[in-house]
Design a protein around this motif. Structure first.
Motif, PDB file in Angstrom:
ATOM      1  N   LEU A  13      59.911  -4.358  24.694  1.00 38.11           N
ATOM      2  CA  LEU A  13      59.628  -3.207  23.830  1.00 38.11           C
ATOM      3  C   LEU A  13      59.230  -1.986  24.654  1.00 38.11           C
ATOM      4  O   LEU A  13      59.643  -0.860  24.351  1.00 38.11           O
ATOM      5  CB  LEU A  13      58.537  -3.562  22.821  1.00 38.11           C
ATOM      6  N   GLU A  14      58.451  -2.193  25.694  1.00 38.42           N
ATOM      7  CA  GLU A  14      58.032  -1.074  26.546  1.00 38.42           C
ATOM      8  C   GLU A  14      59.224  -0.455  27.273  1.00 38.42           C
ATOM      9  O   GLU A  14      59.310   0.758  27.416  1.00 38.42           O
ATOM     10  CB  GLU A  14      56.963  -1.529  27.545  1.00 38.42           C
ATOM     11  N   GLU A  15      60.157  -1.269  27.721  1.00 36.44           N
ATOM     12  CA  GLU A  15      61.357  -0.732  28.372  1.00 36.44           C
ATOM     13  C   GLU A  15      62.213   0.049  27.382  1.00 36.44           C
ATOM     14  O   GLU A  15      62.748   1.110  27.713  1.00 36.44           O
ATOM     15  CB  GLU A  15      62.171  -1.851  29.028  1.00 36.44           C
ATOM     16  N   PHE A  16      62.358  -0.467  26.159  1.00 38.38           N
ATOM     17  CA  PHE A  16      63.073   0.285  25.122  1.00 38.38           C
ATOM     18  C   PHE A  16      62.396   1.631  24.897  1.00 38.38           C
ATOM     19  O   PHE A  16      63.047   2.656  24.731  1.00 38.38           O
ATOM     20  CB  PHE A  16      63.109  -0.488  23.800  1.00 38.38           C
ATOM     21  N   ARG A  17      61.057   1.632  24.874  1.00 38.32           N
ATOM     22  CA  ARG A  17      60.287   2.861  24.667  1.00 38.32           C
ATOM     23  C   ARG A  17      60.508   3.837  25.839  1.00 38.32           C
ATOM     24  O   ARG A  17      60.787   5.012  25.622  1.00 38.32           O
ATOM     25  CB  ARG A  17      58.806   2.524  24.512  1.00 38.32           C
ATOM     26  N   LYS A  18      60.403   3.354  27.067  1.00 35.00           N
ATOM     27  CA  LYS A  18      60.572   4.203  28.251  1.00 35.00           C
ATOM     28  C   LYS A  18      61.958   4.839  28.292  1.00 35.00           C
ATOM     29  O   LYS A  18      62.102   6.004  28.643  1.00 35.00           O
ATOM     30  CB  LYS A  18      60.386   3.394  29.536  1.00 35.00           C
ATOM     31  N   LYS A  19      62.959   4.059  27.964  1.00 32.24           N
ATOM     32  CA  LYS A  19      64.338   4.538  28.035  1.00 32.24           C
ATOM     33  C   LYS A  19      64.760   5.247  26.753  1.00 32.24           C
ATOM     34  O   LYS A  19      65.895   5.703  26.641  1.00 32.24           O
ATOM     35  CB  LYS A  19      65.282   3.366  28.295  1.00 32.24           C
ATOM     36  N   GLN A  20      63.830   5.332  25.798  1.00 33.08           N
ATOM     37  CA  GLN A  20      64.064   5.981  24.509  1.00 33.08           C
ATOM     38  C   GLN A  20      65.296   5.410  23.804  1.00 33.08           C
ATOM     39  O   GLN A  20      66.088   6.130  23.220  1.00 33.08           O
ATOM     40  CB  GLN A  20      64.170   7.492  24.667  1.00 33.08           C
ATOM     41  N   MET A  21      65.416   4.098  23.886  1.00 28.87           N
ATOM     42  CA  MET A  21      66.543   3.423  23.258  1.00 28.87           C
ATOM     43  C   MET A  21      66.322   3.226  21.763  1.00 28.87           C
ATOM     44  O   MET A  21      67.288   3.115  21.012  1.00 28.87           O
ATOM     45  CB  MET A  21      66.788   2.073  23.926  1.00 28.87           C
ATOM     46  N   LEU A  22      65.050   3.138  21.361  1.00 28.69           N
ATOM     47  CA  LEU A  22      64.703   2.990  19.953  1.00 28.69           C
ATOM     48  C   LEU A  22      63.520   3.896  19.632  1.00 28.69           C
ATOM     49  O   LEU A  22      62.682   4.157  20.490  1.00 28.69           O
ATOM     50  CB  LEU A  22      64.309   1.544  19.630  1.00 28.69           C
ATOM     51  N   SER A  23      63.463   4.326  18.391  1.00 29.49           N
ATOM     52  CA  SER A  23      62.322   5.120  17.931  1.00 29.49           C
ATOM     53  C   SER A  23      61.103   4.204  17.780  1.00 29.49           C
ATOM     54  O   SER A  23      61.225   2.973  17.798  1.00 29.49           O
ATOM     55  CB  SER A  23      62.649   5.744  16.576  1.00 29.49           C
ATOM     56  N   GLU A  24      59.952   4.814  17.612  1.00 34.26           N
ATOM     57  CA  GLU A  24      58.741   4.021  17.389  1.00 34.26           C
ATOM     58  C   GLU A  24      58.881   3.186  16.123  1.00 34.26           C
ATOM     59  O   GLU A  24      58.438   2.045  16.077  1.00 34.26           O
ATOM     60  CB  GLU A  24      57.512   4.923  17.312  1.00 34.26           C
ATOM     61  N   LYS A  25      59.523   3.743  15.115  1.00 33.53           N
ATOM     62  CA  LYS A  25      59.753   3.000  13.869  1.00 33.53           C
ATOM     63  C   LYS A  25      60.614   1.761  14.148  1.00 33.53           C
ATOM     64  O   LYS A  25      60.324   0.670  13.662  1.00 33.53           O
ATOM     65  CB  LYS A  25      60.437   3.898  12.850  1.00 33.53           C
TER      66      LYS A  25
END
Length: 64
Positions: A13-25
């Protein structure tokens, strides 16, 4: 104490967040399913397609 599955899910989840692959939602929507391994390929596809459409709507239809 976190289970090993939860620790791995948190890193993903943190990698998705860093790479902006998914929104917080989007990240919140899978945060409980990811550690259990219950997400199917259809779930992933729907998640990313829905998230992409929401981003386009939020940015007035601009491509990212």
């Amino acid at each position: 104490m976190k289970t090993p599955d939860q620790a791995v899910a948190d890193r993903i989840l943190e990698e998705f967040r860093k790479k902006q692959m998914l929104s917080e939602k989007g990240l919140r929507s899978i945060s409980h399913s990811l550690p259990t391994g219950s997400l199917k390929s259809e779930d992933w596809r729907l998640l990313f397609e829905t998230d992409r459409l929401e981003k386009e709507t939020d940015h007035g239809g601009e491509s990212q």
